[in-house]
Design a protein around this motif. Structure first.
Motif, mmCIF file in Angstrom:
data_model
loop_
_atom_site.group_PDB
_atom_site.id
_atom_site.type_symbol
_atom_site.label_atom_id
_atom_site.label_comp_id
_atom_site.label_asym_id
_atom_site.label_seq_id
_atom_site.Cartn_x
_atom_site.Cartn_y
_atom_site.Cartn_z
ATOM 1 N N THR A 1 0.857 -1.184 0.000
ATOM 2 C CA THR A 1 0.000 0.000 0.000
ATOM 3 C C THR A 1 0.895 1.236 0.000
ATOM 4 O O THR A 1 2.120 1.136 0.181
ATOM 5 N N LEU A 2 0.299 2.392 -0.197
ATOM 6 C CA LEU A 2 1.083 3.631 -0.147
ATOM 7 C C LEU A 2 1.742 3.778 1.220
ATOM 8 O O LEU A 2 2.909 4.185 1.315
ATOM 9 N N LYS A 3 1.015 3.421 2.255
ATOM 10 C CA LYS A 3 1.569 3.502 3.607
ATOM 11 C C LYS A 3 2.794 2.598 3.730
ATOM 12 O O LYS A 3 3.821 2.993 4.301
ATOM 13 N N ASP A 4 2.709 1.386 3.171
ATOM 14 C CA ASP A 4 3.856 0.459 3.206
ATOM 15 C C ASP A 4 5.061 1.069 2.491
ATOM 16 O O ASP A 4 6.198 0.978 2.966
ATOM 17 N N CYS A 5 4.796 1.688 1.319
ATOM 18 C CA CYS A 5 5.892 2.282 0.535
ATOM 19 C C CYS A 5 6.570 3.409 1.310
ATOM 20 O O CYS A 5 7.807 3.514 1.319
ATOM 21 N N ILE A 6 5.761 4.247 1.931
ATOM 22 C CA ILE A 6 6.322 5.380 2.676
ATOM 23 C C ILE A 6 7.146 4.891 3.855
ATOM 24 O O ILE A 6 8.280 5.344 4.077
ATOM 25 N N GLU A 7 6.584 3.950 4.598
ATOM 26 C CA GLU A 7 7.291 3.440 5.778
ATOM 27 C C GLU A 7 8.546 2.676 5.390
ATOM 28 O O GLU A 7 9.558 2.721 6.100
ATOM 29 N N ALA A 8 8.521 1.978 4.242
ATOM 30 C CA ALA A 8 9.699 1.244 3.782
ATOM 31 C C ALA A 8 10.839 2.195 3.436
ATOM 32 O O ALA A 8 12.016 1.811 3.464
ATOM 33 N N ASN A 9 10.489 3.440 3.115
ATOM 34 C CA ASN A 9 11.505 4.445 2.784
ATOM 35 C C ASN A 9 11.744 5.421 3.935
ATOM 36 O O ASN A 9 12.282 6.509 3.726
ATOM 37 N N GLY A 10 11.311 5.008 5.137
ATOM 38 C CA GLY A 10 11.627 5.786 6.329
ATOM 39 C C GLY A 10 10.754 6.987 6.573
ATOM 40 O O GLY A 10 11.107 7.862 7.369
#
Length: 688
Positions: free
Chosen positions: A452-461
């Motif tokens: 999800t977008l949230k996963d992408c953001i969190e994966a990039n700190g």
């Protein structure tokens, strides 16, 4: 009653040309109007029975019979509804009332509802004159002591009415077809029309051909019904077969028992499914029911991805089933089919006011008795109510998708690649839809896992921050912040648009332990722009937009002066050999020594080019907006700087440039021709 002649009470003698040319767009729609009128008459009679004002016979079976007669060039529509008296024929037919249901509703407004009143008798009846030169009505009212009525009109403003000979309560409309409409006296053509408009009418519809040879069928006597017309009883003896027993002796054994059968006149089969799937509660329907309905209605034998059952009573009455079709070839049509019904009466396909534009890929049926239809029931009147229906459908689709993403994630991921362009288009077109879908939009990463977008953001700190959730004060404060700091603090989400074209960059990313998402559809560019606007703490950047810090080595302080001289020399050499004085060249010490050269293009320039291309404008020259990155650690680059006067330097520079471009975007035909010829020259050098 005495025979009567008169003129139709209409405001203009041009009513028939208007009906024929303007009110109805398709001439075959007359069948829908006449059958709908019959359904209306039957519905009214059943209502009167429920209210104790009339008693239906014990063997009453509501039905509409359509008979074609190619020899006499006629069509008959017969219903066993409430019929009409002479006064009612005068009122509802000769005065061309817009709806015979109006007075009925007024009289019984406290005892019934409008939902079942589907007929518009007056004007709908006159659609018959689109195909007929002359129309007869034979009708007998349910009212005690009523006399049958025979009414005739030849399509002008004159009519004749006299006492008729009809014996059963109900009405028969006989159409004497004009020469241009004889096709409707063909049984197969009429079946096609009835299946188009009347497949789900709430009354059974039977089609027959006048003077046709009777057809028969043989059934088990146990299956015989009271109303079957028996031709003969048939006894079938038991079937015997010689078999070997346990002792090896042969004996006759009964393989099938004796049967009592009966030959009957073939039972008529209704063309109408009076209880279509959408009228049932979702709990009553199995997956197989939904799939069978889909195949039957849309003749599509590729299973749909999933479906949504609509069932709403307030603030408006709406039922239906929407399917997301499986689109798996480039030749498949991406435009779906939404069949619109009004109390099971077919209205039209794909009325765009009812279905949001971004959901036109769907296939399905929608039945809404509250639709504000025009007098021909073939189009919608302008009404804010229609927008509410569209919003409701959009909401139900978003609820279904977001719910699947949460509870059936594995299935949802299987569907995502098929449905994602339409979901993203919906997010761009409809802010409310976007709000509901924000946590159900998926991104596929380089390992083909879905995030999800949230996963992408969190994966990039980073952290998730939806601009729509901010207050106005917060937005004002954000706008007042220093622009450079805002850019620096943004979480960068890297993406690729072509896994093959950008494979060199992907390998570099993987070697750094970095990830990216795959955005290969045309709609992805405007979609990620919208995401950046809604989440101002993120930024999407294609992996070839710049060289990431993790992909290059820092130049030691003591080497910087020498490195700068080498860089200046390389820039000069490449610009000269390539004949591109304005070429942007940058020298980096890349960690991957297998990469000699690569091309980067800033995200801003790329999006500008994509926008210009979208609007049919000539894009900017890639040679002036892209940057050639040379790897100072690669032997070929080192060779060029050390042998700038070598006869091979020119060919190496050109080849490094084209190789970098190939990994960045397709070469033009001229560039590709030169590249192939040069590659052959290089191979010839190896042979010397």
């Amino acid at each position: 009653m005495a025979a009567k002649k008169g003129s139709l009470s209409i405001s203009s003698e041009n009513i028939f040309p208007i009906i024929k040319k303007w009110v109805y767009s398709d001439h075959d729609i007359f069948a829908r109007e006449l059958v709908s009128n019959g359904c209306d008459a039957i519905t009214k009679l059943k209502k009167l029975d429920m209210m104790g004002e009339y008693q239906l016979p014990d063997d009453y079976k509501p039905a509409i019979k359509v008979e074609v007669n190619p020899e006499e060039k006629t069509l008959k529509f017969t219903d066993n509804g409430l019929g009409m008296t002479a006064d009612e024929v005068e009122e509802y037919i000769t005065q061309i009332a817009f709806s015979g249901a109006t007075q009925f509703l007024e009289k019984y407004k406290d005892k019934t509802t409008e939902d079942d009143m589907i007929g518009h008798f007056g004007l709908g009846f006159y659609s018959a004159f689109m195909v007929a030169d002359e129309v007869h009505i034979d009708t007998l009212s349910y009212k005690e002591g009523a006399k049958p009525v025979h009414w005739v009109s030849n399509g002008g403003t004159e009519y004749e009415m006299e006492e008729g000979s009809k014996q059963e309560v109900g009405s028969t409309m006989t159409l004497y077809l004009n020469e241009d409409s004889l096709e409707f006296a063909n049984e197969y053509r009429m079946r096609e029309v009835l299946e188009k408009y009347c497949s789900f009418m709430p009354v059974e519809i039977f089609l027959s051909k006048a003077n046709a040879e009777p057809e028969y069928e043989t059934i088990d006597e146990a299956d015989l019904k009271d109303d079957d017309e028996v031709i003969e009883h048939i006894h079938e003896d038991a079937k015997m077969e010689e078999k070997e027993n346990e002792n090896g002796e042969k004996e006759m054994v009964e393989t099938e028992p004796a049967k009592e059968k009966v030959k009957i006149k073939k039972r008529p089969v209704s063309l109408s499914d009076i209880h279509p799937l959408w009228t049932k509660h979702p709990n009553e329907c199995s997956d197989e029911d939904y799939l069978n309905f889909y195949r039957k209605v849309f003749m599509d034998y590729k299973e749909p991805l999933f479906w949504i059952h609509l069932n709403m009573d307030y603030p408006f009455n709406l039922k239906g089933i929407l399917y997301f079709p499986r689109i798996n070839t480039e030749y498949d049509s991406i435009e779906g089919t939404i069949k619109l019904y009004n109390n099971q009466v077919f209205i039209a396909d794909n009325i765009k006011e009812v279905i949001p534009e971004y959901l036109m890929v769907l296939k399905g049926v929608i039945d809404c008795p509250d639709l504000p239809l025009n007098v021909s029931r073939s189009a919608l009147q302008n009404d804010g109510f229609v927008n509410k229906i569209s919003e409701y459908i959009s909401k139900k689709v978003a609820d279904k998708l977001s719910g699947m993403c949460k509870t059936k994630r594995e299935d949802y991921e299987k569907y995502w690649d098929n449905i994602s362009p339409f979901i993203k288009f919906g997010c761009l077109k409809d802010e409310k839809f976007c709000d509901k879908m924000k946590d159900a939009v998926l991104f596929k990463n380089l390992d083909h896992k879905y995030l999800t977008l949230k996963d992408c953001i969190e994966a990039n700190g980073g952290t998730v921050e939806d601009q729509n959730d901010k207050t106005d004060d917060q937005n004002d404060k954000t706008d007042d912040q220093n622009t450079e700091n805002k850019e620096e603090n943004k979480t960068v989400i890297y993406y690729v648009t072509d896994e093959i074209q950008q494979s060199q960059y992907i390998n570099m990313f993987k070697n750094q332990g970095m990830d990216a998402v795959i955005l290969g559809h045309n709609i992805d560019s405007p979609f990620i722009t919208q995401l950046e606007q809604r989440n101002q703490n993120i930024k999407f950047q294609r992996i070839d937009a710049d060289v990431t810090a993790g992909a290059k080595e820092e130049v030691a302080e003591e080497e910087k002066e020498a490195f700068q001289k080498k860089s200046d020399s390389l820039v000069e050499i490449f610009r000269k050999e390539l004949g591109k004085e304005n070429l942007d060249v940058k020298i980096e010490k890349l960690k991957d020594e297998n990469v000699a050269s690569m091309m980067t293009l800033s995200e801003e320039n790329r999006r500008m080019q994509e926008m210009m291309k979208m609007y049919g404008m000539n894009g900017m020259d890639m040679g002036t907006t892209s940057t050639l990155i040379l790897n100072a650690n690669h032997p070929l680059v080192q060779y060029v700087v050390e042998h700038k006067d070598s006869e091979n330097t020119s060919i190496i520079c050109k080849q490094l440039y084209d190789l970098a471009m190939l990994a960045h975007k397709p070469l033009s035909p001229e560039e590709m021709t030169a590249f192939v010829q040069r590659s052959n020259e290089i191979m010839m050098l190896l042979t010397k």
